[in-house]
Write an enzyme that holds these catalytic residues in place. Structure first.
Site, PDB file in Angstrom:
ATOM      1  N   LEU A 189       0.858  -1.176   0.000  1.00 28.27           N
ATOM      2  CA  LEU A 189       0.000   0.000   0.000  1.00 28.27           C
ATOM      3  C   LEU A 189       0.896   1.228   0.000  1.00 28.27           C
ATOM      4  O   LEU A 189       1.997   1.195   0.558  1.00 28.27           O
ATOM      5  CB  LEU A 189      -0.894   0.038   1.255  1.00 28.27           C
ATOM      6  CG  LEU A 189      -2.025  -0.977   1.384  1.00 28.27           C
ATOM      7  CD1 LEU A 189      -2.729  -0.796   2.729  1.00 28.27           C
ATOM      8  CD2 LEU A 189      -3.033  -0.839   0.252  1.00 28.27           C
ATOM      9  N   ASP A 190       0.420   2.312  -0.607  1.00 27.22           N
ATOM     10  CA  ASP A 190       1.158   3.565  -0.526  1.00 27.22           C
ATOM     11  C   ASP A 190       1.323   3.973   0.932  1.00 27.22           C
ATOM     12  O   ASP A 190       0.497   3.638   1.787  1.00 27.22           O
ATOM     13  CB  ASP A 190       0.411   4.689  -1.252  1.00 27.22           C
ATOM     14  CG  ASP A 190       0.316   4.459  -2.751  1.00 27.22           C
ATOM     15  OD1 ASP A 190       1.092   3.639  -3.275  1.00 27.22           O
ATOM     16  OD2 ASP A 190      -0.541   5.096  -3.387  1.00 27.22           O
ATOM     17  N   ARG A 191       2.369   4.711   1.203  1.00 32.91           N
ATOM     18  CA  ARG A 191       2.644   5.144   2.574  1.00 32.91           C
ATOM     19  C   ARG A 191       1.457   5.879   3.188  1.00 32.91           C
ATOM     20  O   ARG A 191       1.096   5.662   4.344  1.00 32.91           O
ATOM     21  CB  ARG A 191       3.885   6.039   2.595  1.00 32.91           C
ATOM     22  CG  ARG A 191       4.290   6.513   3.986  1.00 32.91           C
ATOM     23  CD  ARG A 191       5.543   7.367   3.929  1.00 32.91           C
ATOM     24  NE  ARG A 191       5.958   7.769   5.261  1.00 32.91           N
ATOM     25  CZ  ARG A 191       7.023   8.520   5.515  1.00 32.91           C
ATOM     26  NH1 ARG A 191       7.794   8.944   4.516  1.00 32.91           N
ATOM     27  NH2 ARG A 191       7.338   8.856   6.752  1.00 32.91           N
TER      28      ARG A 191
ATOM     29  N   THR B 244      -1.706   5.703   2.324  1.00 34.95           N
ATOM     30  CA  THR B 244      -2.958   4.956   2.276  1.00 34.95           C
ATOM     31  C   THR B 244      -3.075   4.086   3.516  1.00 34.95           C
ATOM     32  O   THR B 244      -2.137   3.378   3.878  1.00 34.95           O
ATOM     33  CB  THR B 244      -3.014   4.069   1.018  1.00 34.95           C
ATOM     34  OG1 THR B 244      -2.907   4.890  -0.141  1.00 34.95           O
ATOM     35  CG2 THR B 244      -4.330   3.301   0.954  1.00 34.95           C
TER      36      THR B 244
ATOM     37  N   ARG C 118      -5.595   6.664  -7.385  1.00 38.19           N
ATOM     38  CA  ARG C 118      -5.327   8.102  -7.275  1.00 38.19           C
ATOM     39  C   ARG C 118      -5.250   8.763  -8.648  1.00 38.19           C
ATOM     40  O   ARG C 118      -5.831   9.838  -8.883  1.00 38.19           O
ATOM     41  CB  ARG C 118      -4.032   8.323  -6.504  1.00 38.19           C
ATOM     42  CG  ARG C 118      -4.083   7.786  -5.082  1.00 38.19           C
ATOM     43  CD  ARG C 118      -2.709   7.692  -4.441  1.00 38.19           C
ATOM     44  NE  ARG C 118      -2.104   9.006  -4.262  1.00 38.19           N
ATOM     45  CZ  ARG C 118      -0.896   9.191  -3.725  1.00 38.19           C
ATOM     46  NH1 ARG C 118      -0.175   8.137  -3.335  1.00 38.19           N
ATOM     47  NH2 ARG C 118      -0.413  10.409  -3.595  1.00 38.19           N
TER      48      ARG C 118
END
Length: 336
Positions: A150-152, A154, A253
């Site tokens: 996961l993105d940081r 998110t 996104r």
């Protein structure tokens, strides 16, 4: 600082065995080099891939290339001298939070509700990430591995495997053609059109690896498909759910911004002016949360479904955006 002495070692050739079939080459190298030489920075892995020093069956490879059983991997000579103070120290304030992050755990897997702001792994100026935190807190060590990312910024559900067999099974399910499903909650600017339910736009990375990289829609990019559904609306924002049908970097996104509805709080693809118009005392964090995860257990094949509500901090954003009490219930109540 670690030092690297290429002249002090020899080229290695490793044959991929069945437990590692389908693993990304960057993760394969992290495990292979880590097992023989200690901690290896991810930046070094990307460098030797980028320069072509790593070969799969004599061919250059990208970090995302997946190895197959029987592949011969050429690994260049690398010698790592660890700094005297290389022991990773994780603050007790983070270690104490681990029990509340655990959604589910058994002998094969670990399901975590990751807080926003915590990277999945350390590197590039980040002292530690989720994987280092959990390896320390659970004392699983290197056996514990991320099944996906996961993105940081998110928040939400993320899978970790406790065994190599479980990792392989989970990664197979998480591929676009696999049976696992991931659904995300998000708040976007504007009133999302009811007719817009599928966004298909090819995506391509640029500016290289690391924190500065971005993703853009371009005809030469890789196929990317996201399904969106509207759960509730306020005068200038919409509460959405997104389901990924491909797993490109920053896919939700970029697709949301591409159709004119950037995610609230997105500093990379959003609009600061729109965030400011919400009237909050400061810019909100990224309003993107991995809310639902459906899969089959890697050992028993039993169907499993997990859900996690967004962080409590979302309530202030929803209220400022003008969502009704019904909208709040839609987000924080158990989901069907």
């Amino acid at each position: 600082m670690n030092t690297y002495d290429a002249a002090a070692a020899r080229v290695r050739r490793v044959t991929v065995t069945s437990p590692y079939d389908g693993q990304r080459i960057d993760n394969f190298l992290l495990r292979e080099l880590g097992a023989t030489q200690g901690t290896v920075p991810r930046t070094l892995i990307y460098r030797i891939l980028r320069t072509g020093e790593v070969r799969i069956n004599s061919q250059r490879a990208k970090p995302t290339t997946r190895v197959r059983t029987g592949d011969e991997i050429r690994i260049p000579p690398i010698k790592i001298q660890a700094a005297p103070s290389s022991t990773l120290e994780i603050p007790e304030s983070w270690l104490s939070r681990v029990p509340e992050m655990i959604v589910y755990e058994d002998e094969s897997l670990l399901v975590i509700d990751k807080p926003a702001g915590l990277a999945v792994h350390g590197g590039s100026g980040i002292a530690f990430g989720l994987i280092e935190l959990l390896r320390t807190a659970t004392q699983q060590g290197e056996e514990l591995e991320l099944a996906h990312r996961l993105d940081r910024e998110t928040s939400g559900l993320i899978l970790l495997a406790k065994t190599r067999t479980a990792l392989h099974a989970l990664q197979t399910q998480l591929r676009p053609e696999g049976q696992a499903e991931k659904r995300y909650d998000l708040i976007v600017h504007g009133r999302w059109p009811a007719a817009l339910q599928r966004v298909e736009a090819p995506l391509e990375k640029w500016q290289g690896d690391g924190a500065a990289h971005r993703v853009q829609v371009t005809a030469s990019g890789k196929s990317a498909v996201t399904h969106f559904s509207c759960r509730a609306q306020a005068p200038q924002t919409s509460l959405m759910q997104a389901q990924l049908h491909t797993g490109r970097t920053h896919q939700i996104r970029v697709h949301a911004a591409h159709v004119g509805h950037p995610i609230v709080g997105d500093e990379k693809y959003g609009q600061r002016a729109l965030d400011k118009a919400l009237g909050l005392p400061e810019r909100p964090p990224l309003m993107l949360h991995a809310a639902q995860l459906t899969l089959h257990h890697p050992r028993t094949n039993q169907a499993m479904r997990f859900s996690a509500p967004p962080p409590a901090s979302w309530r202030a954003v929803l209220t400022a955006a003008g969502f009704s009490s019904a909208g709040l219930r839609a987000l924080f109540s158990p989901q069907a």
